[in-house]
Scaffold this motif. Sequence first.
Motif, PDB file in Angstrom:
ATOM      1  N   UNK A   1       0.842  -1.194   0.000  1.00 24.66           N
ATOM      2  CA  UNK A   1       0.000   0.000   0.000  1.00 24.66           C
ATOM      3  C   UNK A   1       0.876   1.243   0.000  1.00 24.66           C
ATOM      4  N   UNK A   2       0.304   2.316  -0.506  1.00 23.83           N
ATOM      5  CA  UNK A   2       0.967   3.622  -0.527  1.00 23.83           C
ATOM      6  C   UNK A   2       0.313   4.512   0.524  1.00 23.83           C
ATOM      7  N   UNK A   3       1.131   5.148   1.352  1.00 23.42           N
ATOM      8  CA  UNK A   3       0.648   6.089   2.355  1.00 23.42           C
ATOM      9  C   UNK A   3       1.049   7.495   1.927  1.00 23.42           C
ATOM     10  N   UNK A   4       0.094   8.411   1.914  1.00 21.74           N
ATOM     11  CA  UNK A   4       0.364   9.800   1.536  1.00 21.74           C
ATOM     12  C   UNK A   4      -0.400  10.725   2.468  1.00 21.74           C
ATOM     13  N   UNK A   5       0.217  11.852   2.794  1.00 20.80           N
ATOM     14  CA  UNK A   5      -0.433  12.855   3.630  1.00 20.80           C
ATOM     15  C   UNK A   5      -0.070  12.779   5.096  1.00 20.80           C
ATOM     16  N   UNK A   6       0.745  11.806   5.485  1.00 20.57           N
ATOM     17  CA  UNK A   6       1.122  11.679   6.895  1.00 20.57           C
ATOM     18  C   UNK A   6       2.273  12.634   7.216  1.00 20.57           C
ATOM     19  N   UNK A   7       2.551  12.754   8.481  1.00 20.13           N
ATOM     20  CA  UNK A   7       3.674  13.589   8.908  1.00 20.13           C
ATOM     21  C   UNK A   7       5.004  12.861   8.755  1.00 20.13           C
ATOM     22  N   UNK A   8       5.023  11.555   9.096  1.00 20.89           N
ATOM     23  CA  UNK A   8       6.298  10.827   9.147  1.00 20.89           C
ATOM     24  C   UNK A   8       6.283   9.474   8.452  1.00 20.89           C
ATOM     25  N   UNK A   9       5.169   9.077   7.837  1.00 20.88           N
ATOM     26  CA  UNK A   9       5.064   7.695   7.339  1.00 20.88           C
ATOM     27  C   UNK A   9       4.713   7.582   5.861  1.00 20.88           C
ATOM     28  N   UNK A  10       4.871   8.630   5.093  1.00 23.76           N
ATOM     29  CA  UNK A  10       4.607   8.505   3.654  1.00 23.76           C
ATOM     30  C   UNK A  10       5.564   7.489   3.049  1.00 23.76           C
ATOM     31  N   UNK A  11       5.041   6.621   2.216  1.00 24.32           N
ATOM     32  CA  UNK A  11       5.878   5.597   1.583  1.00 24.32           C
ATOM     33  C   UNK A  11       5.061   4.362   1.273  1.00 24.32           C
ATOM     34  N   UNK A  12       5.750   3.231   1.160  1.00 22.88           N
ATOM     35  CA  UNK A  12       5.134   1.986   0.714  1.00 22.88           C
ATOM     36  C   UNK A  12       5.334   0.903   1.772  1.00 22.88           C
ATOM     37  N   UNK A  13       4.251   0.190   2.080  1.00 19.71           N
ATOM     38  CA  UNK A  13       4.260  -0.817   3.131  1.00 19.71           C
ATOM     39  C   UNK A  13       3.562  -2.072   2.606  1.00 19.71           C
ATOM     40  N   UNK A  14       4.128  -3.237   2.883  1.00 16.21           N
ATOM     41  CA  UNK A  14       3.531  -4.504   2.479  1.00 16.21           C
ATOM     42  C   UNK A  14       2.751  -5.090   3.651  1.00 16.21           C
ATOM     43  N   UNK A  15       1.518  -5.515   3.375  1.00 13.92           N
ATOM     44  CA  UNK A  15       0.608  -5.941   4.432  1.00 13.92           C
ATOM     45  C   UNK A  15       0.815  -7.413   4.779  1.00 13.92           C
ATOM     46  N   UNK A  16       1.028  -7.675   6.057  1.00 16.13           N
ATOM     47  CA  UNK A  16       1.124  -9.049   6.558  1.00 16.13           C
ATOM     48  C   UNK A  16      -0.113  -9.446   7.354  1.00 16.13           C
ATOM     49  N   UNK A  17      -0.977  -8.492   7.656  1.00 15.77           N
ATOM     50  CA  UNK A  17      -2.224  -8.778   8.356  1.00 15.77           C
ATOM     51  C   UNK A  17      -3.248  -7.696   8.092  1.00 15.77           C
ATOM     52  N   UNK A  18      -4.509  -8.089   7.980  1.00 22.26           N
ATOM     53  CA  UNK A  18      -5.594  -7.136   7.720  1.00 22.26           C
ATOM     54  C   UNK A  18      -6.782  -7.512   8.588  1.00 22.26           C
ATOM     55  N   UNK A  19      -7.213  -6.587   9.446  1.00 23.54           N
ATOM     56  CA  UNK A  19      -8.486  -6.711  10.156  1.00 23.54           C
ATOM     57  C   UNK A  19      -9.297  -5.455   9.858  1.00 23.54           C
ATOM     58  N   UNK A  20     -10.497  -5.394  10.389  1.00 24.61           N
ATOM     59  CA  UNK A  20     -11.366  -4.264  10.074  1.00 24.61           C
ATOM     60  C   UNK A  20     -10.719  -2.924  10.409  1.00 24.61           C
ATOM     61  N   UNK A  21     -10.047  -2.842  11.561  1.00 29.22           N
ATOM     62  CA  UNK A  21      -9.540  -1.552  12.033  1.00 29.22           C
ATOM     63  C   UNK A  21      -8.013  -1.466  12.052  1.00 29.22           C
ATOM     64  N   UNK A  22      -7.332  -2.530  11.613  1.00 31.19           N
ATOM     65  CA  UNK A  22      -5.872  -2.500  11.726  1.00 31.19           C
ATOM     66  C   UNK A  22      -5.195  -3.211  10.559  1.00 31.19           C
ATOM     67  N   UNK A  23      -4.180  -2.543  10.000  1.00 30.75           N
ATOM     68  CA  UNK A  23      -3.271  -3.144   9.034  1.00 30.75           C
ATOM     69  C   UNK A  23      -1.958  -3.422   9.737  1.00 30.75           C
ATOM     70  N   UNK A  24      -1.402  -4.616   9.545  1.00 29.77           N
ATOM     71  CA  UNK A  24      -0.062  -4.949  10.034  1.00 29.77           C
ATOM     72  C   UNK A  24       0.879  -4.978   8.839  1.00 29.77           C
ATOM     73  N   UNK A  25       2.013  -4.319   8.980  1.00 27.52           N
ATOM     74  CA  UNK A  25       2.925  -4.148   7.852  1.00 27.52           C
ATOM     75  C   UNK A  25       4.255  -4.844   8.097  1.00 27.52           C
TER      76      UNK A  25
END
Length: 393
Positions: free
Chosen positions: A136-160
């Motif tokens: 996934x691509x993250x944009x608009x954050x203060x410190x975490x813009x970039x690309x992260x690969x997901x190892x877990x997905x729940x309704x309210x939480x992504x694990x990267x």
Amino acid sequence: MAEKLIAASDVGQLAIGIENEWAEDPPVSPALDLLGIQSETLQQRTTTVDIDEIEPGAELTDIRRVDLEAGGNINAFMRYPAAGNVWDKLTRGFMRKDWSAVATHTATDISFDAANHIDRVAGSWITDGFLVGMTVRVAGSTSNDGYFTLTGVTALQLTTEEAGVSESAGASITVDNDGWMKNGVDDVSYLIEKKVGGITTPFFQQYDGMVLGQYGFTMEPGRVIQPSMTFLGKREQTATSSWDATPTALPSTKPIVAGPDLKEVHEGGALSSLIWTQLSLQVQLSLRAHKGIVGIGHQAEPGRGKFMVTGNIRVFVEDKAMYDKYLGYTASKVRFRLQDADGNVVVAYIHNFYFEDGKILNPGPNNSIFAEYSYKAFRDASLGTLSFNRFDA
């Protein structure tokens, strides 16, 4: 005397489209896309047998055609596989899978923690289309813009896979992916059409039942990435009119060049600090023919075997970490990110591999020492062997 005109490569064209069903004859409402190529060797190959009898004239009595098939290679400059374009369709052929739906979420309730989590307060990452294995691509954050690969997905939480930086909610942040695929088992076959131009009466060479059996490319400094694709198919015919009188134009995006367009390489789950001078990837589908004693040529769509991924890596030597993985037969993985001049991004991930060969080379005086490796990939039980992600500019 009329001017003699000779066919010229620069006024020809090659177009490709997905068949409704293998070797449909004639194809029903074919829709073709133009593909910019560097070279090709498509042809119909014929096998013959001599009727060689002992007879008074000491000559061949006859020659019979006993087999035919279409096939050959296409070399083309890589472009971004935007939804529906020709590179989208070619990727589906060698990956044997379609792209996932777009996954996106923009909100001010997104936060990050140091335990590799991206959290939200309301809604559902699952409902929004996010999947384990997707980058996934993250944009608009203060410190975490970039690309992260997901190892877990729940309704309210992504694990990267990658660690983020703790960040509270508040900013308007977008997390998205415009299409993800991992290798699968879907069957895709193609129509391919070449125009022979520059002569008084241009004509078309038409190939049907074409299956993509090999796909590969090598990235080296300052070179346009040029995939080589090998096809095997049913037959060739010629015609004076196209299957599709108005094929889709070439993609307007620019070809992808190693060097300026290769933004990063991750190896072993972490951003690599080494200087990479070569990275190649080769997909082999191990096609097999289905031919019988009734008729000649393919009687059914070529079969596909194991999905095999191999390649080579060359780096300047800065430490012994990668070489120790070869010596110790330690599994690794590689993720690389390409971004074309138009801002479109492709992230590829080879999920598991072993170094099959490795050597540290000293080329002689006044040179830097480098290491060369060959690798072979194997399946991750959840993520497959190879995956691709796309992100529109």
